[in-house]
Design a protein around this motif. Sequence first.
Motif, PDB file in Angstrom:
ATOM      1  N   GLU A 174      99.772  -1.937 -61.727  1.00  0.00           N
ATOM      2  CA  GLU A 174      98.565  -2.504 -62.332  1.00  0.00           C
ATOM      3  C   GLU A 174      98.193  -3.835 -61.673  1.00  0.00           C
ATOM      4  O   GLU A 174      97.012  -4.130 -61.509  1.00  0.00           O
ATOM      5  CB  GLU A 174      98.719  -2.595 -63.843  1.00  0.00           C
ATOM      6  N   ARG A 196      96.373   8.281 -66.638  1.00  0.00           N
ATOM      7  CA  ARG A 196      95.533   7.094 -66.836  1.00  0.00           C
ATOM      8  C   ARG A 196      95.021   6.528 -65.501  1.00  0.00           C
ATOM      9  O   ARG A 196      93.950   5.952 -65.437  1.00  0.00           O
ATOM     10  CB  ARG A 196      96.322   6.028 -67.599  1.00  0.00           C
ATOM     11  N   HIS A 197      95.792   6.712 -64.443  1.00  0.00           N
ATOM     12  CA  HIS A 197      95.424   6.176 -63.128  1.00  0.00           C
ATOM     13  C   HIS A 197      95.183   7.300 -62.115  1.00  0.00           C
ATOM     14  O   HIS A 197      95.460   7.133 -60.927  1.00  0.00           O
ATOM     15  CB  HIS A 197      96.520   5.231 -62.637  1.00  0.00           C
ATOM     16  N   TYR A 198      94.638   8.390 -62.596  1.00  0.00           N
ATOM     17  CA  TYR A 198      94.462   9.602 -61.793  1.00  0.00           C
ATOM     18  C   TYR A 198      93.760   9.349 -60.457  1.00  0.00           C
ATOM     19  O   TYR A 198      94.166   9.892 -59.434  1.00  0.00           O
ATOM     20  CB  TYR A 198      93.688  10.630 -62.624  1.00  0.00           C
ATOM     21  N   LEU A 246     101.900  10.209 -68.396  1.00  0.00           N
ATOM     22  CA  LEU A 246     100.833   9.415 -69.017  1.00  0.00           C
ATOM     23  C   LEU A 246     100.237   8.407 -68.043  1.00  0.00           C
ATOM     24  O   LEU A 246      99.018   8.241 -67.970  1.00  0.00           O
ATOM     25  CB  LEU A 246     101.367   8.690 -70.253  1.00  0.00           C
TER      26      LEU A 246
END
Length: 120
Positions: free
Chosen positions: A35, A71-73, A67
């Motif tokens: 992130e 979320r960061h596909y 997960l």
Amino acid sequence: MLKPMTDLPAGVVGFAAEGTVTDDDYKTVLIPAVEDALASGGKVRLLYYLGPGFVKYAPSAMWDDTLFGARHYFDFEKIACVTDHEVYAAMVRSFNFLIPAAIKVFPVAELDAAKAWLGE
């Protein structure tokens, strides 16, 4: 355990897995580092090293991986998985077509080639 890797090309985030990778490893090591890289702008180039010291993933870590990946596909440009563990290498290859990033699996002996590919 996940340990951040050093000596990587600019813009590459890398982790070495040792022993059992846990839920806590994802939450305190991998997720914050990825992130932070995303906050710098652009897509992430990820090196994931499952060397001879790697044993397994805890089920909770696999769930966190699922997960986090969902979320960061679209946030990854390239992913290099470096391992001699055929089961994990096969899993990465089998999901390759589902992920919109360039993905390659390298044997442990080709760690430097994986770094070079991510740096291109």
